[in-house]
Structure formats: structure tokens, C-alpha cells
Scaffold this motif. Structure first.
Motif, PDB file in Angstrom:
ATOM      1  N   HIS A 197      -8.569   5.981  12.914  1.00 11.73           N
ATOM      2  CA  HIS A 197     -10.334   6.287  13.300  1.00 11.73           C
ATOM      3  C   HIS A 197     -11.238   5.681  12.436  1.00 11.73           C
ATOM      4  N   CYS A 249      -2.585  17.852  14.915  1.00 14.14           N
ATOM      5  CA  CYS A 249      -3.307  17.657  14.484  1.00 14.14           C
ATOM      6  C   CYS A 249      -4.567  17.858  13.484  1.00 14.14           C
ATOM      7  N   MET A 250      -4.304  18.486  12.181  1.00 13.83           N
ATOM      8  CA  MET A 250      -5.273  19.432  11.440  1.00 13.83           C
ATOM      9  C   MET A 250      -4.732  20.586  11.849  1.00 13.83           C
ATOM     10  N   TRP A 253      -7.127  22.252  15.861  1.00 15.29           N
ATOM     11  CA  TRP A 253      -8.986  22.738  15.466  1.00 15.29           C
ATOM     12  C   TRP A 253      -8.807  23.494  14.843  1.00 15.29           C
ATOM     13  N   CYS A 269     -12.713  18.644  11.111  1.00 17.77           N
ATOM     14  CA  CYS A 269     -11.468  17.520  10.979  1.00 17.77           C
ATOM     15  C   CYS A 269     -12.803  16.186   9.741  1.00 17.77           C
ATOM     16  N   ALA A 271     -12.535  13.494  10.268  1.00 17.81           N
ATOM     17  CA  ALA A 271     -13.271  12.434  11.294  1.00 17.81           C
ATOM     18  C   ALA A 271     -13.976  13.125  12.594  1.00 17.81           C
ATOM     19  N   CYS A 324      -4.766  15.248  19.001  1.00 18.98           N
ATOM     20  CA  CYS A 324      -6.389  14.942  18.352  1.00 18.98           C
ATOM     21  C   CYS A 324      -7.220  15.304  19.010  1.00 18.98           C
ATOM     22  N   ARG A 325      -7.960  15.455  18.807  1.00 13.54           N
ATOM     23  CA  ARG A 325      -9.290  15.780  19.168  1.00 13.54           C
ATOM     24  C   ARG A 325     -10.267  14.451  18.880  1.00 13.54           C
ATOM     25  N   CYS A 326     -10.427  13.665  18.232  1.00 12.16           N
ATOM     26  CA  CYS A 326     -10.516  12.329  17.557  1.00 12.16           C
ATOM     27  C   CYS A 326     -10.396  11.456  18.639  1.00 12.16           C
TER      28      CYS A 326
END
Ligand code: SF4
Ligand code: FES
Length: 384
Positions: A197, A249-250, A253, A269, A271, A324-326
Motif C-alpha cells: 500500500h 487483515c487487521m 475490520w 486500519c 492504510a 484486506c479491504r485496502c
């Protein structure tokens, strides 16, 4: 019937308690790592929360149930009031972890932090010797400083974690990185493969590991975990472009942690601002508890209600939370899409092909993290 206290939790309605908070005290930093997790637009000093404001944030975090604060940056030692901030976190009852490059600390101010009750230190290393580490960090003398800081940490009896961000230019030296962590007296080593990212994404062609490196690294970690059992714990973030399924991820969320930026903006998060469709609130305007429980950015992807196919009908959906959302947003323009790292994602083949192209690139020059550095790099890119 479930035993008392073991009743099933409705993941769509129950709001979890955040365990940890990342406090980005400042974006100022003498190092210029090309994979820095800070955003491309760095927050200026004049906009930073004061020590008093941070202390209030810590009180609110503790009241919300946060147990653990990561005092991070940038380089937190760039703040002259780091002692006052540390005392505020300790007095709020938080377990305090200083995430530092070591540069900017002195023996005296480290002893002061220890006396104020600092619980833990996480020291970054960019490479295993001065030549490699100082080139990657963009700061001459950084490696030698870190070696001194590790000594001070040991002398104060504070537990030490070494954080090593890995990529194509240092992954072949993973065995030496592990030996360095043991030599420095670390109890834990984070072998964190770069997450692409922001700055790292700008540097993909110089950083992306090859599939062979990724495979070898996983083998080294497995062998070493066995050999160093009882001496060193290794946390391993594998290079996910070459994995079968994404990581949670994380921890999912808005489930286990939150991040407060230097100017007080609160993110699910670090990012999350790369997801340009989200709105974020500032702890200067809205209480932390309200942001965590009802903030639009926090509720957007908490639980599973937002999932699309293939995640929605997948048995792993409460294990990896769709990844991962990002990363999903970066590849598809839709943060509710399946993380393209997942082999079930329709975008997976495109992402994997791009990772292989990047890993085969012969680029070794970095775009270093500096104010305005991203704009200068983009201005040099040929128009497509
Ligand atoms: Fe995870 Fe979604 Fe892939 Fe299933 S489809 S493994 S939930 S990312
Ligand atoms: Fe933001 Fe993964 S980096 S959710």
C-alpha cells in the motif's frame, strides 16, 4: 446448552472491544524507508495532537477497553514530549509498546522512558549490516544507532521485539536477520513481508519478492521456529501475493484494533485512507467510543453483512474476514470486493501476474519516503 459466558455472539450486532490502539504520534522521521506504512501525504508537525490531547485519547481508549497502545510514528522519538506522552499512557493503565527505528533516542532519554514505566520496545531493522540497512532506510549511521539502542533496552530489562520488513532486496538474508535478533536479545522477531500500500506500492518493482524467495522464506521460518523454540518467537507475515488465501487483515475490520493519526483522525486500519470512498472522524471532534461503535468508516465493513460472492457463501468468511479491504479497493475500486490475494477472487490471476512481473523487474532504486517524494516520483513516470 452453552455454559454461562460461552453463549454464541451475534457477529452482526455485537460490537467487539478493541484490544490495541496504534498511536501515530508524528509522521516526522529521520529514516526514509521505501515501504513505510505512513500515507503518501504525511501530516505536518503543526497539525499534530499535543501531549495533553494524546493523554486524553489514552484515557478514552482505556475506558473503551483498549489494553495495549503502540506508540508509533514516523519516529516517536522525534517528539520532544515523548516522556510526557508515555506517562499519560502508563497512567491510563495501558501496556505501552514503543515502536521505534532507534534514531533520535539517547541513552539518557531512553532511561527516562524506562523510569516512566515503558513496558516494551519494538525496534525496526532494515538489514543485517550497516551498508544494507542504511541504504534501505536512507539514513547513514542508522544501523549502528540501532545496535546501541538494543543494548540500552537489554540493560533496562525491557522486553524487545525486532521488526524486520522483508522484500526482494533482503529476503535472501533472512537466516542472518534471525541470528541478529537472537544476538540482540530479542524475545520475538516479526518477519513482516512488505504490504503493498502507499509507499510500498510505489516501490513494487524494487521490492516484490520472487515466488522462489517467498517459498524459501516460509521454509526458513518453519525450520527456525523449531530450532529456536524457547529462545525466540517468530511472527511471520508471509508474502501474500503468492498465498492461496488472504490473511485476516487487521484481525478483521473494526474487530480488534484502531489507529489514531498524528492529527487525531481515527482509522480502522493504518492504510484505510487509501479507500477514498470512506469518511473518517477526528477524536478532536467526536469521542473515541462513538467513533469505534458508530463511525461510518468503522461500521462499513465490520462483521460480514457487506460481503459479496465468493466471500458471502464461503466457509472461511469468519476466519479471514474476506482479507484486506485496502487491497480489495486498490485492485477493484470496491472495498467490499474479495481480496484479490484469494485464489477464489475473479481478480486473482491479474494480481498474481502483476506480482510476477514486478518480482522479475531488475529495478533496485527506491522512491524514498519524503515530504513531496510521491509527487516527484509520479511526475517522473511516463504518461500511460
Ligand atoms: Fe476468504 Fe473470501 Fe477467499 Fe473465502 S472467498 S477464502 S472468505 S477471501
Ligand atoms: Fe487496510 Fe488491510 S491494510 S485492511
Amino acid at each position: 446448552m452453552n455454559a454461562p459466558g460461552n453463549e454464541p455472539v451475534d457477529i452482526e450486532t455485537a460490537i467487539p472491544i478493541p484490544m490495541a490502539m496504534l498511536a501515530e504520534l508524528t509522521h516526522r522521521c529521520p529514516l526514509k524507508c521505501p515501504y513505510c506504512s505512513n500515507p503518501l501525504e504525511l501530516t505536518r508537525r503543526s497539525a499534530e495532537l499535543s501531549a495533553e490531547e494524546w493523554v486524553e485519547v489514552f484515557r478514552q481508549a482505556a475506558a473503551l477497553g483498549v489494553l495495549h497502545v503502540h506508540l508509533s510514528g514516523g519516529e516517536p522519538a522525534s517528539r520532544k514530549d515523548l516522556g510526557e506522552i508515555t506517562t499519560g499512557a502508563v497512567e491510563a493503565g495501558l501496556y505501552t509498546n514503543l515502536i521505534t527505528s532507534g534514531v533520535g533516542l539517547t541513552e539518557a532519554n531512553f532511561a527516562d522512558l524506562a523510569a516512566r514505566g515503558l513496558d516494551h520496545v519494538q525496534l525496526s531493522v532494515q538489514g543485517v549490516d550497516a551498508e544494507a540497512a542504511d541504504r534501505i532506510g536512507g539514513f547513514r549511521g542508522g544501523f549502528d544507532t540501532k545496535m546501541r539502542v538494543a543494548d540500552w533496552v537489554a540493560r533496562e530489562g525491557i522486553p524487545l521485539t525486532i521488526n524486520a520488513v522483508m522484500h526482494r532486496q533482503n529476503l535472501d538474508r533472512l537466516p542472518e536477520t534471525i541470528e541478529l535478533a537472537v544476538k540482540l536479545g530479542a524475545r520475538r522477531l516479526e518477519v513482516a513481508n512488505t504490504q503493498y500500500h502507499g509507499w510500498a506500492d510505489l516501490n513494487r518493482a524494487a521490492l516484490m519478492p520472487t515466488p522462489e524467495q517467498a517459498k524459501r522464506a516460509s521454509e526458513v521460518v518453519a525450520e527456525t521456529r523449531e530450532r529456536l523454540k524457547g529462545t525466540l518467537v517468530i511472527d511471520y507475515v508471509p508474502p501474500d501475493h503468492f498465498a492461496k488465501y488472504p490473511k485476516p487483515c487487521m484481525g478483521g475490520w473494526s474487530r480488534v484494533g484502531l489507529c489514531v493519526k498524528p492529527e487525531g483522525k481515527v482509522l480502522p486500519c493504518h492504510a484505510a485512507e487509501t479507500i477514498t470512498t470512506l469518511e473518517f472522524q477526528n477524536v478532536r471532534d467526536v469521542p473515541l467510543e462513538e467513533i469505534w461503535k458508530k463511525g461510518p468508516a468503522f461500521t462499513a465493513y465490520r462483521g460480514t453483512h457487506w460481503m459479496q460472492e465468493p466471500c458471502n457463501s464461503c466457509e472461511r468468511k469468519t476466519k479471514d474476514w474476506g482479507g484486506c479491504r485496502c487491497q480489495a479497493f486498490a485492485w477493484t475500486g470496491d472495498a467490499a470486493a474479495t481480496d484479490p490475494v484469494c485464489t477464489l477472487s475473479p481478480e486473482h490471476a491479474r494480481m498474481r501476474a502483476a506480482a510476477e512481473t514486478d518480482s522479475a523487474a531488475h529495478a533496485d532504486e527506491f522512491v524514498y519516503r519524503t515530504i513531496g517524494g510521491a509527487d516527484r516520483a509520479r511526475a517522473k513516470e511516463p504518461a500511460s
